[in-house]
Scaffold this motif. Structure first.
Motif, short mmCIF file in Angstrom:
data_model
loop_
_atom_site.label_atom_id
_atom_site.label_comp_id
_atom_site.label_asym_id
_atom_site.label_seq_id
_atom_site.Cartn_x
_atom_site.Cartn_y
_atom_site.Cartn_z
N GLU A 40 0.83 -1.21 0.00
CA GLU A 40 0.00 0.00 0.00
C GLU A 40 0.86 1.26 0.00
O GLU A 40 0.46 2.29 -0.55
CB GLU A 40 -0.93 0.00 1.21
N ALA A 57 0.41 7.45 -6.45
CA ALA A 57 -0.67 8.43 -6.54
C ALA A 57 -0.20 9.82 -6.13
O ALA A 57 -0.60 10.83 -6.72
CB ALA A 57 -1.85 7.99 -5.67
N ASP A 63 -2.63 12.66 -7.89
CA ASP A 63 -4.01 12.16 -7.94
C ASP A 63 -4.60 12.20 -6.54
O ASP A 63 -4.56 11.21 -5.80
CB ASP A 63 -4.01 10.72 -8.49
N VAL A 89 -7.69 12.36 -5.44
CA VAL A 89 -8.84 11.48 -5.19
C VAL A 89 -8.37 10.08 -4.80
O VAL A 89 -8.85 9.49 -3.82
CB VAL A 89 -9.76 11.42 -6.44
N THR A 90 -7.41 9.55 -5.54
CA THR A 90 -6.88 8.23 -5.23
C THR A 90 -6.12 8.24 -3.91
O THR A 90 -6.20 7.28 -3.13
CB THR A 90 -5.96 7.74 -6.36
N VAL A 91 -5.37 9.30 -3.66
CA VAL A 91 -4.64 9.42 -2.40
C VAL A 91 -5.59 9.35 -1.22
O VAL A 91 -5.35 8.62 -0.25
CB VAL A 91 -3.84 10.75 -2.36
N GLU A 92 -6.70 10.08 -1.30
CA GLU A 92 -7.66 10.08 -0.19
C GLU A 92 -8.24 8.68 0.03
O GLU A 92 -8.35 8.21 1.17
CB GLU A 92 -8.79 11.07 -0.45
N SER A 93 -8.59 8.01 -1.04
CA SER A 93 -9.15 6.67 -0.93
C SER A 93 -8.15 5.71 -0.31
O SER A 93 -8.49 4.93 0.60
CB SER A 93 -9.56 6.17 -2.32
N LEU A 94 -6.90 5.78 -0.77
CA LEU A 94 -5.87 4.86 -0.27
C LEU A 94 -5.53 5.11 1.19
O LEU A 94 -5.40 4.17 1.98
CB LEU A 94 -4.61 5.00 -1.12
N GLU A 127 -8.34 3.99 3.52
CA GLU A 127 -8.39 2.52 3.56
C GLU A 127 -7.21 1.95 4.34
O GLU A 127 -7.34 0.94 5.04
CB GLU A 127 -8.38 1.97 2.13
#
Length: 257
Positions: A227, A234, A239, A241-246, A249
């Protein structure tokens, strides 16, 4: 009687000579020089680092033993027994254990030693929640402002977590994982934030009593370590949006991230 005493009117209290700069109250003006000349071979300032180095080495060894589960939650360990295990005197062990007691990792037991703290999955969940409240907004802010080349500099740190995970070395993974997270937060320039987050991260790596969500097999450690590399990709790409999701999580899915 000297001239000074003769010149002082009767009844006038005696006034001691003024202290020299740096002189401790109640000491002779030349006491510091006498003390310094008492030991010509090994000055105190040269001995101290050696003592503290031993304590720090023991502290690091004890922290690794805590993370790996070698020191079991609820078990009591005496300073002499641990000193024998590490081949040192009991003094640096006691000093190291007292530091761990201040951090909450162990509890001092009078006339017995130190008991390893027992924690639950609920404790880990609470730590993860607090860490997320601190780290998620900081990392998102950095994702919008930090240049890609500065994120690139963190790749060796992410690689170190993967290497430790591949070996199944939980203690080494814990250290490299914490170094990676600290390096990310240090980009904020907020030293107080880094110190608080690092302490919370360390606490989240202590063992728990009973069933634990912490990964124990190399494959589980490797999944967590991977991860970091994905997150870096990202961040380098900007990116958000992807950073926030990762990053969200990462905290919700792992007790070790």
């Amino acid at each position: 009687m000297n001239d000074t005493a003769a010149a002082r009117p009767a009844g006038t209290p005696s006034v001691p000579p003024p202290r020299r700069p740096g002189q401790v109250r109640g000491t002779h003006p030349h006491a510091a020089a006498f003390a310094a000349s008492a030991d010509h071979t090994v000055p105190a300032e040269r001995r101290l680092p050696e003592r503290y180095s031993v304590r720090d080495q023991v502290l690091n060894a004890l922290r690794s033993a805590l993370v790996s589960g070698e020191l079991r939650p609820g078990a009591v360990y005496s300073a002499p027994s641990l000193a024998e295990r590490y081949g040192v005197s009991a003094t640096p062990v006691r000093e190291a254990m007292q530091l761990l007691a201040r951090e909450g990792a162990v509890e001092a037991m009078p006339n017995r030693g130190f008991r390893v703290a027992e924690r639950s999955a609920r404790d880990l969940a609470e730590l993860a929640e607090v860490r997320a409240l601190i780290e998620v907004p900081v990392v998102l802010g950095l994702a919008r402002t930090i240049a890609p080349e500065r994120w690139e500099a963190l790749r060796p740190l992410a690689a170190a977590t993967v290497a430790a995970a591949a070996r199944g070395d939980r203690a080494a993974y814990a250290d490299s994982d914490r170094v990676f997270h600290r390096a990310m937060l240090e980009l904020s320039g907020n030293h107080q934030l880094v110190a608080v987050a690092d302490e919370l991260h360390r606490r989240s790596q202590w063992p728990v009593s009973g069933p634990s969500r912490a990964p124990s097999r190399p494959a589980e450690l490797l999944a967590d370590a991977t991860e970091h590399a994905v997150l870096l990709e990202a961040l380098v790409a900007g990116d958000v949006v992807t950073v926030e999701s990762l990053v969200r999580e990462h905290f919700s899915g792992s007790a070790w991230g």
